[in-house]
Structures are given as C-alpha cells and as structure tokens.
Design a protein around this motif. Structure first.
Motif, short mmCIF file in Angstrom:
data_model
loop_
_atom_site.label_atom_id
_atom_site.label_comp_id
_atom_site.label_asym_id
_atom_site.label_seq_id
_atom_site.Cartn_x
_atom_site.Cartn_y
_atom_site.Cartn_z
N MET A 125 35.28 -16.46 121.46
CA MET A 125 36.06 -16.00 120.32
C MET A 125 36.27 -17.34 119.57
SD MET A 125 39.82 -14.42 120.37
CE MET A 125 40.54 -16.01 121.58
N LEU A 126 36.30 -17.28 118.31
CA LEU A 126 36.50 -18.13 117.25
C LEU A 126 37.83 -17.89 116.66
CD1 LEU A 126 35.36 -20.65 115.87
CD2 LEU A 126 34.42 -19.24 114.08
N GLN A 127 38.50 -19.21 116.77
CA GLN A 127 40.03 -18.92 116.16
C GLN A 127 39.87 -19.94 115.00
OE1 GLN A 127 42.49 -20.16 119.44
NE2 GLN A 127 42.54 -17.94 120.10
N GLY A 128 40.78 -19.76 113.95
CA GLY A 128 41.12 -20.38 112.90
C GLY A 128 39.94 -20.25 111.71
N LYS A 129 39.46 -19.08 111.61
CA LYS A 129 38.54 -18.64 110.59
C LYS A 129 39.06 -18.83 109.38
CE LYS A 129 36.99 -15.13 113.34
NZ LYS A 129 36.41 -13.94 113.74
N GLN A 187 39.02 -25.57 114.07
CA GLN A 187 38.58 -24.44 114.70
C GLN A 187 38.28 -24.47 115.92
OE1 GLN A 187 34.88 -23.11 112.43
NE2 GLN A 187 36.33 -22.26 110.87
N TYR A 188 38.78 -23.28 116.94
CA TYR A 188 38.74 -23.41 118.02
C TYR A 188 37.51 -22.31 118.74
CZ TYR A 188 42.59 -26.43 117.40
OH TYR A 188 43.44 -27.36 117.30
N TYR A 189 36.75 -22.75 119.31
CA TYR A 189 35.86 -21.59 120.15
C TYR A 189 36.08 -21.48 121.49
CZ TYR A 189 31.61 -18.87 121.55
OH TYR A 189 30.69 -18.22 121.72
N VAL A 190 36.66 -20.35 122.00
CA VAL A 190 36.92 -20.03 123.29
C VAL A 190 35.63 -19.20 124.05
CG1 VAL A 190 38.80 -18.94 124.88
CG2 VAL A 190 39.24 -20.00 122.67
N LYS A 191 35.27 -19.74 125.05
CA LYS A 191 34.29 -18.86 125.84
C LYS A 191 34.74 -18.14 126.90
CE LYS A 191 30.27 -22.18 125.15
NZ LYS A 191 29.26 -22.67 125.81
N ASN A 192 33.94 -17.05 127.25
CA ASN A 192 34.55 -16.18 128.27
C ASN A 192 36.12 -15.72 127.94
OD1 ASN A 192 32.04 -16.27 129.32
ND2 ASN A 192 32.37 -18.04 130.35
N HIS A 193 36.58 -15.40 127.09
CA HIS A 193 37.66 -15.14 126.63
C HIS A 193 38.30 -13.91 127.63
CE1 HIS A 193 41.06 -13.19 124.19
NE2 HIS A 193 41.68 -14.15 124.30
N HIS A 194 37.42 -12.75 127.20
CA HIS A 194 37.52 -11.38 127.99
C HIS A 194 36.43 -10.85 128.48
CE1 HIS A 194 36.19 -10.65 123.99
NE2 HIS A 194 35.84 -9.46 124.52
N GLU A 195 36.54 -9.92 129.77
CA GLU A 195 35.27 -9.44 130.31
C GLU A 195 34.60 -8.50 129.25
OE1 GLU A 195 34.83 -6.33 133.85
OE2 GLU A 195 36.61 -7.49 133.84
N PRO A 196 33.42 -8.44 129.13
CA PRO A 196 32.37 -7.65 128.35
C PRO A 196 32.72 -6.36 128.81
CG PRO A 196 31.23 -9.14 129.65
CD PRO A 196 32.46 -9.34 130.02
N ILE A 197 32.32 -5.48 127.88
CA ILE A 197 32.20 -3.96 128.13
C ILE A 197 30.94 -3.84 128.65
CG2 ILE A 197 32.18 -1.54 127.16
CD1 ILE A 197 33.86 -2.86 124.70
#
Length: 62
Positions: A1-5, A25-35
């Motif tokens: 997830m990329l924050q600060g776009k 900008q902040y990139y968050v890996k593995n923010h949520h479980e994939p569908i």
C-alpha cells in the motif's frame, strides 16, 4: 500500500495535488491478507496474456 500519493496545499480551500516528491510517501508491505494467492494471480495473468495475443495478431497500426 502506498500512502501519501496526494497532499493538501491549503486546508481552507481543500486543494489537493499529486505528490511528485514534494512530501514524504510511505510504502507498507503486507498490509492486508490477499483475496487470492500469488500463484492463482500469476496463473490468471498468464491466461489473460495468452488470450490477448490472439486479439492483437490481426490488428494493424495506423
């Protein structure tokens, strides 16, 4: 997830601009479980690419 776009220039007018490095900008890996799993996603992408090749074969560039 990329924050600060985007970022807010003026909070009163609520004017927002795309962030091209002016703010952090902040990139968050593995923010949520994939569908779907990554394997299923990659198989679906392969199928889409194979089906797309057949459609592009007969087209000509203008």
């Amino acid at each position: 997830m990329l924050q600060g776009k985007t970022f807010t220039v003026d909070p009163i007018s609520k004017r927002r601009l795309e962030n091209y490095g002016e703010e952090d900008q902040y990139y968050v890996k593995n923010h949520h479980e994939p569908i779907v799993s990554e394997d299923v996603f990659n198989m679906a992408q392969d199928i889409l690419h194979k089906r797309g090749k057949n459609r592009r074969r007969g087209t000509s560039s203008v």
